[in-house]
Design a protein around this motif. Structure first.
Motif, PDB file in Angstrom:
ATOM      1  N   ILE A   1       0.860  -1.186   0.000  1.00 53.04           N
ATOM      2  CA  ILE A   1       0.000   0.000   0.000  1.00 53.04           C
ATOM      3  C   ILE A   1       0.889   1.226   0.000  1.00 53.04           C
ATOM      4  O   ILE A   1       1.811   1.334   0.817  1.00 53.04           O
ATOM      5  CB  ILE A   1      -0.916   0.028   1.236  1.00 53.04           C
ATOM      6  CG1 ILE A   1      -1.770  -1.241   1.311  1.00 53.04           C
ATOM      7  CG2 ILE A   1      -1.805   1.269   1.228  1.00 53.04           C
ATOM      8  CD1 ILE A   1      -2.565  -1.353   2.604  1.00 53.04           C
ATOM      9  N   ASP A   2       0.644   2.149  -0.925  1.00 53.95           N
ATOM     10  CA  ASP A   2       1.352   3.429  -0.932  1.00 53.95           C
ATOM     11  C   ASP A   2       0.376   4.503  -0.499  1.00 53.95           C
ATOM     12  O   ASP A   2      -0.576   4.821  -1.221  1.00 53.95           O
ATOM     13  CB  ASP A   2       1.909   3.718  -2.328  1.00 53.95           C
ATOM     14  CG  ASP A   2       2.722   5.018  -2.364  1.00 53.95           C
ATOM     15  OD1 ASP A   2       3.072   5.525  -1.279  1.00 53.95           O
ATOM     16  OD2 ASP A   2       2.996   5.520  -3.469  1.00 53.95           O
ATOM     17  N   ILE A   3       0.606   5.057   0.697  1.00 52.93           N
ATOM     18  CA  ILE A   3      -0.285   6.082   1.246  1.00 52.93           C
ATOM     19  C   ILE A   3       0.156   7.435   0.713  1.00 52.93           C
ATOM     20  O   ILE A   3       1.202   7.958   1.097  1.00 52.93           O
ATOM     21  CB  ILE A   3      -0.241   6.067   2.785  1.00 52.93           C
ATOM     22  CG1 ILE A   3      -0.583   4.688   3.325  1.00 52.93           C
ATOM     23  CG2 ILE A   3      -1.183   7.118   3.363  1.00 52.93           C
ATOM     24  CD1 ILE A   3      -0.372   4.542   4.822  1.00 52.93           C
ATOM     25  N   GLY A   4      -0.620   8.011  -0.193  1.00 55.19           N
ATOM     26  CA  GLY A   4      -0.266   9.285  -0.802  1.00 55.19           C
ATOM     27  C   GLY A   4       0.698   9.093  -1.956  1.00 55.19           C
ATOM     28  O   GLY A   4       1.870   9.478  -1.881  1.00 55.19           O
ATOM     29  N   ALA A   5       0.214   8.501  -3.025  1.00 56.98           N
ATOM     30  CA  ALA A   5       1.086   8.114  -4.147  1.00 56.98           C
ATOM     31  C   ALA A   5       1.660   9.304  -4.893  1.00 56.98           C
ATOM     32  O   ALA A   5       2.732   9.192  -5.496  1.00 56.98           O
ATOM     33  CB  ALA A   5       0.314   7.220  -5.122  1.00 56.98           C
ATOM     34  N   GLY A   6       0.968  10.446  -4.880  1.00 57.54           N
ATOM     35  CA  GLY A   6       1.446  11.606  -5.613  1.00 57.54           C
ATOM     36  C   GLY A   6       1.142  11.511  -7.099  1.00 57.54           C
ATOM     37  O   GLY A   6       0.704  10.477  -7.611  1.00 57.54           O
TER      38      GLY A   6
ATOM     39  N   THR B   1      -3.156   5.162  -2.696  1.00 54.50           N
ATOM     40  CA  THR B   1      -4.193   6.127  -2.327  1.00 54.50           C
ATOM     41  C   THR B   1      -3.698   7.540  -2.576  1.00 54.50           C
ATOM     42  O   THR B   1      -2.501   7.821  -2.493  1.00 54.50           O
ATOM     43  CB  THR B   1      -4.580   5.977  -0.846  1.00 54.50           C
ATOM     44  OG1 THR B   1      -3.479   6.380  -0.015  1.00 54.50           O
ATOM     45  CG2 THR B   1      -4.942   4.531  -0.519  1.00 54.50           C
ATOM     46  N   GLU B   2      -4.621   8.438  -2.880  1.00 52.63           N
ATOM     47  CA  GLU B   2      -4.263   9.843  -3.120  1.00 52.63           C
ATOM     48  C   GLU B   2      -5.436  10.736  -2.747  1.00 52.63           C
ATOM     49  O   GLU B   2      -6.576  10.460  -3.099  1.00 52.63           O
ATOM     50  CB  GLU B   2      -3.872  10.056  -4.580  1.00 52.63           C
ATOM     51  CG  GLU B   2      -3.480  11.479  -4.926  1.00 52.63           C
ATOM     52  CD  GLU B   2      -2.426  12.061  -3.983  1.00 52.63           C
ATOM     53  OE1 GLU B   2      -2.669  13.142  -3.407  1.00 52.63           O
ATOM     54  OE2 GLU B   2      -1.364  11.410  -3.823  1.00 52.63           O
ATOM     55  N   VAL B   3      -5.114  11.819  -2.013  1.00 55.26           N
ATOM     56  CA  VAL B   3      -6.124  12.772  -1.552  1.00 55.26           C
ATOM     57  C   VAL B   3      -6.393  13.842  -2.591  1.00 55.26           C
ATOM     58  O   VAL B   3      -7.552  14.186  -2.871  1.00 55.26           O
ATOM     59  CB  VAL B   3      -5.651  13.423  -0.221  1.00 55.26           C
ATOM     60  CG1 VAL B   3      -6.564  14.580   0.162  1.00 55.26           C
ATOM     61  CG2 VAL B   3      -5.588  12.388   0.890  1.00 55.26           C
TER      62      VAL B   3
ATOM     63  N   ARG C   1      -9.339  13.481   2.758  1.00 59.85           N
ATOM     64  CA  ARG C   1      -8.203  13.806   3.616  1.00 59.85           C
ATOM     65  C   ARG C   1      -8.292  13.106   4.963  1.00 59.85           C
ATOM     66  O   ARG C   1      -7.265  12.725   5.538  1.00 59.85           O
ATOM     67  CB  ARG C   1      -8.121  15.318   3.806  1.00 59.85           C
ATOM     68  CG  ARG C   1      -6.926  15.780   4.620  1.00 59.85           C
ATOM     69  CD  ARG C   1      -6.883  17.287   4.736  1.00 59.85           C
ATOM     70  NE  ARG C   1      -6.432  17.901   3.511  1.00 59.85           N
ATOM     71  CZ  ARG C   1      -5.164  18.197   3.229  1.00 59.85           C
ATOM     72  NH1 ARG C   1      -4.227  17.902   4.106  1.00 59.85           N
ATOM     73  NH2 ARG C   1      -4.840  18.763   2.097  1.00 59.85           N
ATOM     74  N   ASP C   2      -9.501  12.915   5.488  1.00 62.62           N
ATOM     75  CA  ASP C   2      -9.639  12.307   6.812  1.00 62.62           C
ATOM     76  C   ASP C   2      -9.772  10.793   6.750  1.00 62.62           C
ATOM     77  O   ASP C   2      -9.995  10.138   7.761  1.00 62.62           O
ATOM     78  CB  ASP C   2     -10.847  12.901   7.542  1.00 62.62           C
ATOM     79  CG  ASP C   2     -12.153  12.698   6.777  1.00 62.62           C
ATOM     80  OD1 ASP C   2     -12.096  12.309   5.592  1.00 62.62           O
ATOM     81  OD2 ASP C   2     -13.231  12.923   7.364  1.00 62.62           O
TER      82      ASP C   2
END
Length: 529
Positions: free
Chosen positions: A113-118, A138-140, A168-169
């Motif tokens: 899992i990549d949290i905040g892939a960009g 995942t990406e916000v 975001r949350d």
């Protein structure tokens, strides 16, 4: 390039930095950002030019990995060597996982899992290309999410990489709420800062010895700022991991500040997470840090290259001849002349340690006449304000009050009687100062025990030189079971040509200053006679 020698050994750029001149000849888009030396044999780029940095990352991904990506102008430009260090670290972590760590029904395919892939989706693309890993990314940010999806499709990795847009949350719990899959790892490059003022450099966040950044940052607000900064962001992952437990093999994150390690390690310990470690990611003049924790106890977490400490010689002190004569005079009066000079000094030092309530364990010596060795394991600094306590005790005696009887080291069953002592503060190290002692690497986990794994008793009596022990004395493992260790050190007394020498050698712990102060205290006692 001072830190390049600490790059991961498998990083292809460690001993083979990009040749800008050669790349410029092959890629015209990149050539416009390259300048040359007089002989035009060596190329250079301006690392503070965001367009040049963006083009460099895209060019290297295509040249060295066959990946084509598009990075928007107002989003983070990932530096490739640093990202490779993280990927190779994950590879090392996977190698240390035991056979029994995979979840039921696992397909055998490594999935992360990549949290905040960009926008670039750099980690999933590299992990998939190099190792065939699957990813949930995942990406916000909506813009970054769109670019990430397009970059995955552009490289035909849709079957291996799933990009999910989250709020975001939304944390891991919400993302994995209906997913019963087992994940081998999660990774994260969190926003470093807690607010815009810190992100813009308006608040002091680097020491005076730390140089200014050599490259430009184009990160968006979502990529730069998070509630509580990186400590708050990773702290929330720690809290969620307490519920997810072994659904994820190991949890990792990159950190931008060395100062973030301490509160995160304290949070892990507070929540009973014992198996964790830290490492460093180095590139050029940039250092980042990594932290990993797992709920599996049968996996070995690798140590970092910087953990290998430079061995420092022990602190040596020659016992003054005047002090030796004083001990021999006392021994003659008490019938202890059968003891050797080494044994006399050893007995005196043991008595001092007992008065200070410093736990120690004696190692069986080859020859008690020639040398004696003690392992010290103090849990509080009782020697820094010892003079003040003696003056107070003297005043009470003069006033006719019976001074409170202080428990010796043999009476550790009455710990509550001890007088609380002010801890000596440990000075903070600059975030990128290279004098690492390894204390922040490979920590966590296992309680320290004696050599045979059992709690050993210790002794201050002369009979301990032959391996004897006295009842009531705590061994190192007993001390660490209930109190936090200040340091562990080896104190030895030996005979040399010129007399008796005392040596103190650091083994582990958190308070080197405390060990140095204890040496000074013992030396001051030698000089009082």
């Amino acid at each position: 390039m001072a830190l390049n020698k600490y790059m991961h050994p498998r990083n292809k750029y460690k001993n083979n930095p990009p040749d800008f001149a050669t790349l410029a000849k092959k890629y015209p888009d990149f050539a416009q950002y390259v300048t040359y030396n007089k002989s035009e044999t060596r190329g250079f780029i301006n690392f503070k030019d965001p367009e040049a940095m963006r083009c460099l990352t895209c060019t290297l991904l295509k040249e060295d990995f066959g990946l084509e990506v598009e990075i928007p102008n107002d989003r983070l430009i990932p530096t490739l060597p640093l990202r490779l260090n993280y990927i190779h670290w994950i590879e090392d972590l996977l190698q240390g996982m035991g056979e029994g760590t995979k979840g039921a029904g696992d397909s055998g395919k490594v999935t992360g899992i990549d949290i905040g892939a960009g926008a670039c989706c750099i980690y999933p693309l590299l992990g998939c290309t190099l190792n065939g890993w699957n990813f949930l990314a995942t990406e916000v940010d909506p813009t970054s999410y769109t670019y990430a999806v397009n970059n995955v499709s552009r490289n035909s990795k849709q079957d291996n990489i799933t990009v999910k847009h989250v709020q975001r949350d939304e944390g891991l719990l919400k993302v994995l709420d209906e997913d019963e899959s087992y994940f081998d790892f999660c990774m994260c490059n969190p926003p470093f800062y807690a607010n815009d003022m810190e992100a813009q450099g308006l608040l002091p966040d680097r020491g005076p010895e730390r140089p200014l950044p050599s490259s430009i940052s184009t990160a968006s607000e979502a990529e730069r700022v998070a509630s509580g900064g990186e400590v708050g962001h990773v702290g929330r992952i720690i809290e969620e991991s307490l519920q997810l437990q072994k659904k994820i093999g190991f949890y990792t994150s990159m950190l931008g500040k060395k100062s973030s390690l301490k509160p995160l390690k304290e949070m892990l310990k507070k929540n009973g997470i014992e198996n964790f470690a830290c490492t460093e990611f180095c590139q050029g003049r940039t250092m980042r840090w990594g932290i990993v924790w797992t709920f599996y106890q049968n996996c070995t977490l690798p140590t970092s290259p910087l953990q290998k400490k430079k061995s420092k010689p022990p602190i040596k002190t020659v016992v003054p001849e005047k002090y030796l004569q004083h001990l021999m005079k006392d021994a003659a009066q008490t019938g202890g002349m059968q003891n050797t000079r080494v044994q006399l000094v050893s007995s005196a030092i043991k008595q001092m340690l007992g008065e200070l309530q410093v736990p120690f364990q004696e190692c069986a010596p080859a020859s008690p006449d020639l040398g004696i060795s003690l392992t010290l394991t103090p849990t509080e600094n009782t020697w820094i304000h010892n003079r003040k306590r003696r003056r107070q005790k003297s005043r009470e005696g003069k006033e006719g009050q019976k001074p409170a009887e202080q428990p010796l080291m043999l009476q550790f069953d009455t710990v509550e009687q001890k007088e609380p002592m002010a801890e000596h503060p440990t000075p903070n190290m600059d975030e990128e100062k290279m004098e690492h002692d390894g204390s922040h690497v490979g920590e966590g986990g296992m309680s320290v025990k004696g050599e045979d794994g059992d709690s050993k008793k210790m002794d201050t009596s002369d009979g301990a030189a032959n391996g004897g022990t006295s009842p009531g004395k705590r061994g190192a493992s007993e001390v660490l079971g209930s109190e936090e260790l200040l340091f562990k050190a080896c104190l030895s007394i030996s005979m040399i040509d010129t007399g008796i020498i005392m040596e103190m050698a650091w083994l582990e712990g958190k308070d080197k200053d405390g060990m140095n102060q204890l040496v000074c205290y013992l030396k001051s006692q030698f000089n009082k006679v």
